[in-house]
Scaffold this active site. Structure first.
Site, mmCIF file in Angstrom:
data_model
loop_
_atom_site.group_PDB
_atom_site.id
_atom_site.type_symbol
_atom_site.label_atom_id
_atom_site.label_comp_id
_atom_site.label_asym_id
_atom_site.label_seq_id
_atom_site.Cartn_x
_atom_site.Cartn_y
_atom_site.Cartn_z
ATOM 1 C CG ASP A 134 40.520 34.459 42.901
ATOM 2 O OD1 ASP A 134 39.755 35.416 42.619
ATOM 3 O OD2 ASP A 134 40.417 33.817 43.961
ATOM 4 C CD GLU A 186 48.043 34.181 47.059
ATOM 5 O OE1 GLU A 186 47.221 33.481 46.444
ATOM 6 O OE2 GLU A 186 47.689 35.092 47.828
ATOM 7 C CE1 TYR A 229 44.812 35.335 43.002
ATOM 8 C CE2 TYR A 229 46.277 33.465 43.418
ATOM 9 C CZ TYR A 229 45.445 34.469 43.882
ATOM 10 O OH TYR A 229 45.264 34.627 45.226
ATOM 11 C CB CYS A 264 26.052 39.632 48.805
ATOM 12 S SG CYS A 264 27.252 40.239 47.591
#
Length: 295
Positions: free
Chosen positions: A135, A34, A117, A200
């Site tokens: 994010d 991360e 985040y 999508c």
DNA sequence: GAAACGTGGTT
DNA sequence: TAACCAAGTTT
């Protein structure tokens, strides 16, 4: 099907096979990934993450080495202060949490380099807790699909967290799955410049799409320059220091940039930030012991 | 809230 | 080619 369920189904079929997503990845591995992924693309992080985890499989292993080694290992991932903070993280975890990555969100957020985040990402992806993980990808996806806006604001706000929280399933494991799915959709499909709407899972319900995909109208954000900035000079200085096997004379550092004022400002900035230390008339990466270097 | 903070690939 | 973009955090 809810938005989250659609996202999870899409993720199950389309997720990338990234090493830190393997089920045997430790919380430390998740944290390292991360931090590396903060503003650095996946393709560049992957090899760096593997090398880092091989050398320092635990926070204690990293904490036992000086920050200079972390800065070297960071290579050219960018924003090397992240390497320093990750090292500080490791030290803090050894001191405060017995060498473990804490699972408590507030304890995570108290660690250096861990913000809104990253803290939630670790609590969620490493420990399976239910938190909104927001994010830039998630903000963009939600902004488009739910709010019908072409893009999100530059930073995560409390409102963003609340909006995403509403979308998460009540079950923690499913919520974590949904969060990583939202991120993946933003990274692979609902991209910033040329979204692949045909692929999508939200195509049929996307508010932005249904509104004709209006372009962004307001003032565009400031372009981020790099050439000629202090950041570039810092980068050049650090590049030299990373490869040095001993203290680097100031005369050597003077070669990286002609403007003396800016050069001095960049160097003192690195020292102030704790990345570099003066040693006589020379400089070393923070934590580099000249005695050791002579050996 | 704006600005600083690296680096490299893409358009 | 200049600008944009990439799993943000800190001051």
């Amino acid at each position: 099907m809810t938005l989250a369920e659609d996202a999870i189904a899409w993720y199950d079929a389309n997720a990338r096979d990234l090493p830190w997503r393997q089920p045997d990845t430790t919380p430390w591995g998740v944290l390292v990934s991360e931090v590396m992924l903060q503003q650095t693309p996946v393709v560049r992080v992957e090899p760096a993450w593997r090398a880092w985890m091989t050398r320092w499989p635990t926070p204690a292993a990293l904490a036992a080495d000086p920050p200079s080694e972390a800065i070297r290992m960071w290579g050219r991932l960018g924003y090397p202060r992240r390497a320093m903070r990750l090292h500080a993280c490791a030290v803090a975890m050894v001191e405060r949490h017995g060498g473990d990555v804490p699972s408590d969100l507030d304890q995570l957020l108290a660690l250096p380099g861990v913000g809104t985040y990253t803290g939630r990402a670790v609590a969620t992806f490493a420990y399976g807790q239910r938190h909104p993980v927001v994010d830039t990808n998630v903000r963009r996806v939600v902004s488009r699909a739910v709010e019908g806006k072409p893009d999100a604001g530059p930073n995560t706000t409390a409102a963003d967290l609340a909006a995403v929280e509403e979308l998460l399933p009540s079950d923690a494991a499913k919520a974590a799955r949904a969060s990583i799915a939202f991120m993946e959709i933003g990274a692979l499909v609902c991209t910033a410049r040329s979204p692949r709407c045909a692929d999508c899972p939200f195509e049929a319900i996307c508010a932005w799409r249904l509104d004709g995909s209006p372009p962004l109208d307001g003032p565009s954000r400031k372009p981020q320059r790099y050439a000629g900035t202090d950041r570039q000079v810092r980068g050049l200085l650090l590049e030299v220091l990373r490869h040095a096997t001993g203290p680097v004379p100031k005369q050597r550092l003077d070669l990286v940039w002609t403007d003396e004022v800016q050069r001095a400002r960049a160097l003192s900035g690195l020292v102030e930030d704790g990345l570099v230390e003066p040693f006589g008339g020379s400089f070393v990466l923070a934590g580099d012991s000249p005695e050791v270097q002579i050996l």
